[in-house]
Each structure stands twice: as C-alpha cells, then as structure tokens.
Design a protein around this motif. Sequence first.
Motif, mmCIF file in Angstrom:
data_model
loop_
_atom_site.group_PDB
_atom_site.id
_atom_site.type_symbol
_atom_site.label_atom_id
_atom_site.label_comp_id
_atom_site.label_asym_id
_atom_site.label_seq_id
_atom_site.Cartn_x
_atom_site.Cartn_y
_atom_site.Cartn_z
ATOM 1 N N THR A 27 65.078 8.992 -53.495
ATOM 2 C CA THR A 27 64.073 9.301 -52.473
ATOM 3 C C THR A 27 63.599 8.034 -51.774
ATOM 4 N N TYR A 28 63.412 6.974 -52.559
ATOM 5 C CA TYR A 28 62.970 5.698 -51.975
ATOM 6 C C TYR A 28 63.984 5.193 -50.956
ATOM 7 N N VAL A 29 65.254 5.178 -51.316
ATOM 8 C CA VAL A 29 66.290 4.632 -50.435
ATOM 9 C C VAL A 29 66.463 5.490 -49.190
ATOM 10 N N GLU A 30 66.529 6.803 -49.371
ATOM 11 C CA GLU A 30 66.857 7.690 -48.253
ATOM 12 C C GLU A 30 65.667 8.047 -47.382
ATOM 13 N N THR A 31 64.469 8.138 -47.987
ATOM 14 C CA THR A 31 63.317 8.666 -47.244
ATOM 15 C C THR A 31 62.175 7.666 -47.134
ATOM 16 N N THR A 32 61.641 7.240 -48.283
ATOM 17 C CA THR A 32 60.452 6.376 -48.266
ATOM 18 C C THR A 32 60.715 5.095 -47.494
ATOM 19 N N ALA A 33 61.778 4.385 -47.847
ATOM 20 C CA ALA A 33 62.105 3.126 -47.167
ATOM 21 C C ALA A 33 63.117 3.340 -46.048
ATOM 22 N N GLY A 34 63.941 4.364 -46.167
ATOM 23 C CA GLY A 34 64.952 4.614 -45.140
ATOM 24 C C GLY A 34 65.895 3.434 -44.969
ATOM 25 N N LEU A 35 66.403 2.910 -46.066
ATOM 26 C CA LEU A 35 67.257 1.725 -46.008
ATOM 27 C C LEU A 35 68.609 2.092 -45.406
ATOM 28 N N ASN A 36 68.967 1.417 -44.328
ATOM 29 C CA ASN A 36 70.198 1.765 -43.617
ATOM 30 C C ASN A 36 70.745 0.533 -42.918
ATOM 31 N N SER A 37 71.716 -0.125 -43.530
ATOM 32 C CA SER A 37 72.302 -1.327 -42.936
ATOM 33 C C SER A 37 73.600 -1.655 -43.656
ATOM 34 N N SER A 38 74.559 -2.169 -42.912
ATOM 35 C CA SER A 38 75.795 -2.632 -43.539
ATOM 36 C C SER A 38 75.661 -4.063 -44.045
ATOM 37 N N TYR A 39 74.511 -4.680 -43.784
ATOM 38 C CA TYR A 39 74.292 -6.068 -44.189
ATOM 39 C C TYR A 39 73.533 -6.184 -45.511
#
Length: 512
Positions: A290-302
């Motif tokens: 949930t943290y990765v996908e929603t709370t923080a929304g982490l999205n990067s190839s770097y």
Amino acid sequence: MPEFLSPGHYVTEAQPQVVTITGTATSTAALIGIAEKGPIGQATLITSWTQFKETFGGFIANGWLAYAAYGLFMNKQGARVYVVRTAHYTDPSDPETITAIKATITLKDKATTPVDTLQVDAINEGTWGNRLKVKIEDATKDPTNKFKLTVLETVDGQDIVREVFDELSMIDTDPDYVETRINGVSKYITVTDKDSATTAPNDRPAAGTFSLANGSDGLVGLVDADYIGSPAGRTGLYALDVVQESLLIAIPGVATSAVQNAALDYAAGRKDCFVVLDPPFGNTPDQVKTYVETTAGLNSSYGAIYYPNVKIMDPLTSKEKVVPPSGFIIGAYARTDGDKGVWKVAAGIEDGRLVGVIGLETDLVNDKAVRDVLYPARINPICFLRGYGIRVYGARTLDSSREFPYINERRTFIYCEKSIYEGTQFAEFENNESGLWKRLTRSITSFLLTVWKQGGLRGEKPQDAFVVKIDEELNTQEFIDQGIVRGLIGLATQRPAEFIWFEFQRKVQTEG
C-alpha cells in the motif's frame, strides 16, 4: 598545416580516427543521514570503514548512516562512498542556518588579570565535541616563550590522548604560530587567536586542562526538508551536485513519501544516479505494498525498493538489531559490478548474498505466496532460501510503465549514456559536417562493441546488440544551422531470467 618556407621534411600528427571512450565508474555510492560527527552538508569521499569512523564517528542510537556504511563496506571492501551528514536547518536554502553547534572553550592568558587569548573549537558540530579537552603546558624546548597543547578525548571515563602540538607560539609571524600549526592539521579542533593585549610571552594560554562544551547535534526539529535539502544551498540531496560521478544513492532508514520521491526525482533529473530505497519499519507485506503503490506512489525507473528490513549483530550492543537494508544492498551492487558488470543485477543465489545479514525483520516474505503479492508491485524481496541463506530475490525498478522494468537495464543505460557523454567532449565546437559525424560514429561503435563483447548487450552479432546512426538524414541543414549534431543510439540490454519454467512430461515406453 605547417608553413612551407624552404625545402625539407615537415612532420605533423593527425587526429586519431577513433577517440577511445572509457567506461565510467558505476558503483560509487552516496549515503545521506545523521552521523555522530563529521562535516555537515558536504559530500565527503570515504573509501574504508576505518576512514568512515575517523571522519563521521561510530554507531549511534538515533541514526542509520553508520550502519549503512558498515554494511556497504562489509559487502564491498574498497568501495567509494560520498557521505553527507545532515542536521536541522531553519532554512535549507541557506547552509548558515544549520542548528548544530560546535563545542568550544575560550582560554585565558597568563596575565595577572587574565583575558581571553585562544578560542578552541571542535572541528565540526555535535555533542561529540563535548568529550574533548585541551591540556596546556609549557613547551618542551622553550618553556618560557612557547607552550604545548594536547588534545584529549574522554572515552568510557578515560582521557585518551588524540593529538599533541608542541612549541606553539602566539606571535603570528612565528613559524610555530598556533593557528598555522593546528588549523588544517588537527582532526579534532580548530583554534582562533583572540589577539590578547597582554605582552608576550604572557599572552599564551595559562596552564591547565579545559573541557570543550555546548556542542549540539542539531537534531531538534529535524524534518524531511533537511534530508531533501535545497539546490540553492546545496544542502541534503543537493550536496551531491558537486559530485560528477554516477552515484548509487541511499538515505538509510528515512522511509517517507516526501524524501523517497525527492530522491527518485533527483536521480531522474541528473540521469546518472540510481536510488536504493528502504521500506518503512514494522510494515507487513500488505502495508508496504500500500505504501509503494498508494501512500507514496513510488514510480520511477531510477530507483528500486527492497523489503523487509534486515537483522544484524549490532556492533554497538552485541545484540540482534533490525536495520535498513540499503547500505548492504548497495554493497552487493558494487560487488556485482566489479565481478560481472553493471548489466548483471545483484540478485539471486550467487550475486544476491548480503554479507553481515543474519535475519529478517519478518519471515513472512519467505512464503512464496507473499512474494507473489510483493513482486508485481515492484517490491524486491529479501528472503531466506533453504541451503543458501538470505538473498536478494528481485530485480525490478519502481517503473510502473514497464519501459525500464529491470534494474540492470536502467543502470546499463546510465553507464552507456554517461560514458558516451564524457567520451565525446572532443566533438564540441568542431565543424558540423560528415567528417565529425563519422568520427563520433566510430568512437561510439568501438565503445559499444566492447560492452557487447563483455556481455553487456544482447545479440549474436554486434548489429543485433546496438545501432549507432549519425548521418545526413538526421543532421539536416536546419539542425546544422542551429549548431546541433543529432545521433541515434539503440541498445539491446540484457534482461534477467526471473521465471524458470520447466515443463515435465512422462515418457512412455513403446513396444516393438
């Protein structure tokens, strides 16, 4: 062209047809966090655990920086690490607003009515400086005119001699002038002459042992902005702006949405960095997803994130301790880069080992069903594998678009882009015509051919592995008039084997 004025031999040297492009370093690390001591807001190069302890101190209860450095050097001895110590700024855009304070003492002179003569400061901010003392005695050779200063540090109730400076003078024209002899030489203190009005030699400090005091770590009010920093002040992440190398970045144990997204944005903006993120402490698999996908929304190839946190035997207490994995993982990256190249991901039985890790914060991740939930969410598991021990068991970036789904693909691009950028500087301000395009093509092709031969690119033949196109089709007169050289470079990067699929069938014996 030489000037021909009379008959004779004339010698010139032609430019090389192929300018060699040298591969850039890929495994230089950068760690940002709280330390016991050391310069604040400065990227300081460290190459060993011993050097880290000398510069930034040891393990502290409220900071993860030392643990990350310890894990990194355990997994890759001789690694290159830029360390940035942070503290609270009232304004991150102004480095002068740091709230950390150096421990200090002002010494009186030997006059009948003593006045201030010498200020002694810890070399950098922090409560560590409150452990320092200076002992003032008469000099060994010239006890009348000069003095000796000994730096002591109180450790476990004992005063340990750290440095001794003998035959010091308060006269600024003397080669033994106190500021000249100590500042820039001592690893513990700096001194400031207070210009006592007392006549020499009574202007030198009175004998005695004096404790430095009032040092502060500047941790009250520490917030995400202190780790993120400011490009204007070159604080936090932006202290790394002065480092021109490709970097593997971690902010150990700081698992907040603001800091982690800022780190990913910083790396993407530079295009030559990769970030290793830690999970929040105490999270279940569902919570970290949930943290990765929603709370923080982490999205990067770097960048990439790993789960869970790991256990080590704490050198500070000799007991088990849960610590962030990022330092250990960056060490595994650096080790694998050296052994096999940046195009091999640091994961699996051989390359995914984490030296120094003895356990996991949660064993739930050892269940494949749990990993089946984490991995599609781009969370790389760290798990125990029977017969092998604890291993990194994931190879994915945080890129939800799937353009660069694998860590080694993104890092191969970083390596090639950085190397070609630095290796083609010769082309700037050359005439923009076919001769230059051919020189660039030859140099880049030669470099990529080497990468392919080392296993960095896929393909049975070079033409399957990469393409380099710099020609008149791309470089039309419109671009030439603007001073632009255009080139197209395509790479067939390596991809890891994530899923091993064996199909078994029963072989039936037939009669006859």
